[in-house]
Write a protein that holds these residues in place. Structure first.
Motif, PDB file in Angstrom:
ATOM      1  N   ARG A  42       0.837  -1.200   0.000  1.00  0.00           N
ATOM      2  CA  ARG A  42       0.000   0.000   0.000  1.00  0.00           C
ATOM      3  C   ARG A  42       0.868   1.245   0.000  1.00  0.00           C
ATOM      4  O   ARG A  42       2.050   1.204   0.322  1.00  0.00           O
ATOM      5  N   GLY A  43       0.277   2.355  -0.334  1.00  0.00           N
ATOM      6  CA  GLY A  43       0.993   3.611  -0.529  1.00  0.00           C
ATOM      7  C   GLY A  43       1.964   4.008   0.554  1.00  0.00           C
ATOM      8  O   GLY A  43       3.144   4.237   0.308  1.00  0.00           O
ATOM      9  N   ARG A  44       1.501   4.130   1.789  1.00  0.00           N
ATOM     10  CA  ARG A  44       2.357   4.600   2.874  1.00  0.00           C
ATOM     11  C   ARG A  44       3.438   3.591   3.229  1.00  0.00           C
ATOM     12  O   ARG A  44       4.541   3.959   3.604  1.00  0.00           O
ATOM     13  N   MET A  45       3.119   2.313   3.125  1.00  0.00           N
ATOM     14  CA  MET A  45       4.071   1.276   3.505  1.00  0.00           C
ATOM     15  C   MET A  45       5.069   0.955   2.394  1.00  0.00           C
ATOM     16  O   MET A  45       6.052   0.278   2.628  1.00  0.00           O
ATOM     17  N   ARG A  46       4.800   1.431   1.215  1.00  0.00           N
ATOM     18  CA  ARG A  46       5.639   1.114   0.067  1.00  0.00           C
ATOM     19  C   ARG A  46       7.061   1.656   0.207  1.00  0.00           C
ATOM     20  O   ARG A  46       7.991   1.145  -0.387  1.00  0.00           O
ATOM     21  N   HIS A  47       7.252   2.668   1.028  1.00  0.00           N
ATOM     22  CA  HIS A  47       8.556   3.302   1.163  1.00  0.00           C
ATOM     23  C   HIS A  47       9.448   2.627   2.205  1.00  0.00           C
ATOM     24  O   HIS A  47      10.633   2.930   2.284  1.00  0.00           O
ATOM     25  N   SER A  48       8.904   1.739   3.002  1.00  0.00           N
ATOM     26  CA  SER A  48       9.669   1.066   4.047  1.00  0.00           C
ATOM     27  C   SER A  48      10.323  -0.201   3.487  1.00  0.00           C
ATOM     28  O   SER A  48       9.672  -1.006   2.820  1.00  0.00           O
ATOM     29  N   SER A  49      11.599  -0.376   3.770  1.00  0.00           N
ATOM     30  CA  SER A  49      12.289  -1.563   3.255  1.00  0.00           C
ATOM     31  C   SER A  49      11.792  -2.839   3.937  1.00  0.00           C
ATOM     32  O   SER A  49      11.736  -3.892   3.310  1.00  0.00           O
ATOM     33  N   SER A  50      11.404  -2.757   5.194  1.00  0.00           N
ATOM     34  CA  SER A  50      10.905  -3.958   5.874  1.00  0.00           C
ATOM     35  C   SER A  50       9.578  -4.410   5.283  1.00  0.00           C
ATOM     36  O   SER A  50       9.306  -5.613   5.193  1.00  0.00           O
ATOM     37  N   CYS A  51       8.755  -3.479   4.847  1.00  0.00           N
ATOM     38  CA  CYS A  51       7.498  -3.854   4.190  1.00  0.00           C
ATOM     39  C   CYS A  51       7.762  -4.494   2.832  1.00  0.00           C
ATOM     40  O   CYS A  51       7.047  -5.410   2.420  1.00  0.00           O
ATOM     41  N   PHE A  52       8.783  -4.023   2.142  1.00  0.00           N
ATOM     42  CA  PHE A  52       9.164  -4.647   0.877  1.00  0.00           C
ATOM     43  C   PHE A  52       9.596  -6.092   1.106  1.00  0.00           C
ATOM     44  O   PHE A  52       9.204  -6.998   0.372  1.00  0.00           O
ATOM     45  N   TYR A  53      10.390  -6.318   2.146  1.00  0.00           N
ATOM     46  CA  TYR A  53      10.837  -7.680   2.452  1.00  0.00           C
ATOM     47  C   TYR A  53       9.679  -8.574   2.879  1.00  0.00           C
ATOM     48  O   TYR A  53       9.641  -9.753   2.548  1.00  0.00           O
ATOM     49  N   MET A  54       8.731  -8.025   3.618  1.00  0.00           N
ATOM     50  CA  MET A  54       7.557  -8.817   4.016  1.00  0.00           C
ATOM     51  C   MET A  54       6.709  -9.189   2.805  1.00  0.00           C
ATOM     52  O   MET A  54       6.179 -10.295   2.725  1.00  0.00           O
ATOM     53  N   ALA A  55       6.580  -8.279   1.847  1.00  0.00           N
ATOM     54  CA  ALA A  55       5.825  -8.575   0.630  1.00  0.00           C
ATOM     55  C   ALA A  55       6.530  -9.658  -0.182  1.00  0.00           C
ATOM     56  O   ALA A  55       5.887 -10.580  -0.706  1.00  0.00           O
ATOM     57  N   THR A  56       7.841  -9.574  -0.257  1.00  0.00           N
ATOM     58  CA  THR A  56       8.614 -10.593  -0.964  1.00  0.00           C
ATOM     59  C   THR A  56       8.518 -11.936  -0.255  1.00  0.00           C
ATOM     60  O   THR A  56       8.403 -12.983  -0.899  1.00  0.00           O
ATOM     61  N   LEU A  57       8.529 -11.924   1.048  1.00  0.00           N
ATOM     62  CA  LEU A  57       8.391 -13.142   1.831  1.00  0.00           C
ATOM     63  C   LEU A  57       7.027 -13.790   1.613  1.00  0.00           C
ATOM     64  O   LEU A  57       6.918 -15.014   1.552  1.00  0.00           O
ATOM     65  N   ALA A  58       5.989 -12.987   1.482  1.00  0.00           N
ATOM     66  CA  ALA A  58       4.655 -13.526   1.214  1.00  0.00           C
ATOM     67  C   ALA A  58       4.623 -14.251  -0.132  1.00  0.00           C
ATOM     68  O   ALA A  58       4.019 -15.324  -0.262  1.00  0.00           O
ATOM     69  N   ILE A  59       5.300 -13.689  -1.140  1.00  0.00           N
ATOM     70  CA  ILE A  59       5.363 -14.343  -2.448  1.00  0.00           C
ATOM     71  C   ILE A  59       6.148 -15.649  -2.358  1.00  0.00           C
ATOM     72  O   ILE A  59       5.720 -16.684  -2.870  1.00  0.00           O
TER      73      ILE A  59
END
Length: 104
Positions: A42-59
């Motif tokens: 989502r928009g606000r979380m897109r800038h955080s590197s930890s959120c990027f890693y969590m999204a990658t982990l979900a995939i």
């Protein structure tokens, strides 16, 4: 003698219950990983590197679920498993499973 009979019954029960648990695990796991990915991108979380890693982990977790659980479920149902269809599929499936399982 009674111990071996009860062990056989337990193994049969565990095998039969696995036929119902694996599809539920696939459904629940895929749904939760999809929601996790959507929230983390989502928009606000897109800038955080930890959120990027969590999204990658979900995939990666979804790939592990589908490669591992689906293969085991088809084996239990005595269906033809796509991972064993050809030599290349077997090698790529094994590589993908270990790649996605170890990327955490």
């Amino acid at each position: 003698m009674n111990n071996t009979i009860s062990d056989k019954g337990f193994v049969k029960f565990a095998s039969r219950s696995e036929e119902f648990i694996l599809p539920c695990l696939l459904l629940i796991g895929t749904t939760c990983n999809t929601l996790t990915f959507a929230v983390m991108r989502r928009g606000r979380m897109r800038h955080s590197s930890s959120c990027f890693y969590m999204a990658t982990l979900a995939i990666a977790d979804t790939f592990v679920l589908w490669i591992g659980c689906l293969n085991r479920w088809l084996e239990l149902l005595d269906k033809k498993r796509p991972i064993l269809a050809c030599n290349l599929c077997c090698k790529l499936g094994t590589f993908a499973f270990f790649f996605f399982a170890d990327c955490r």
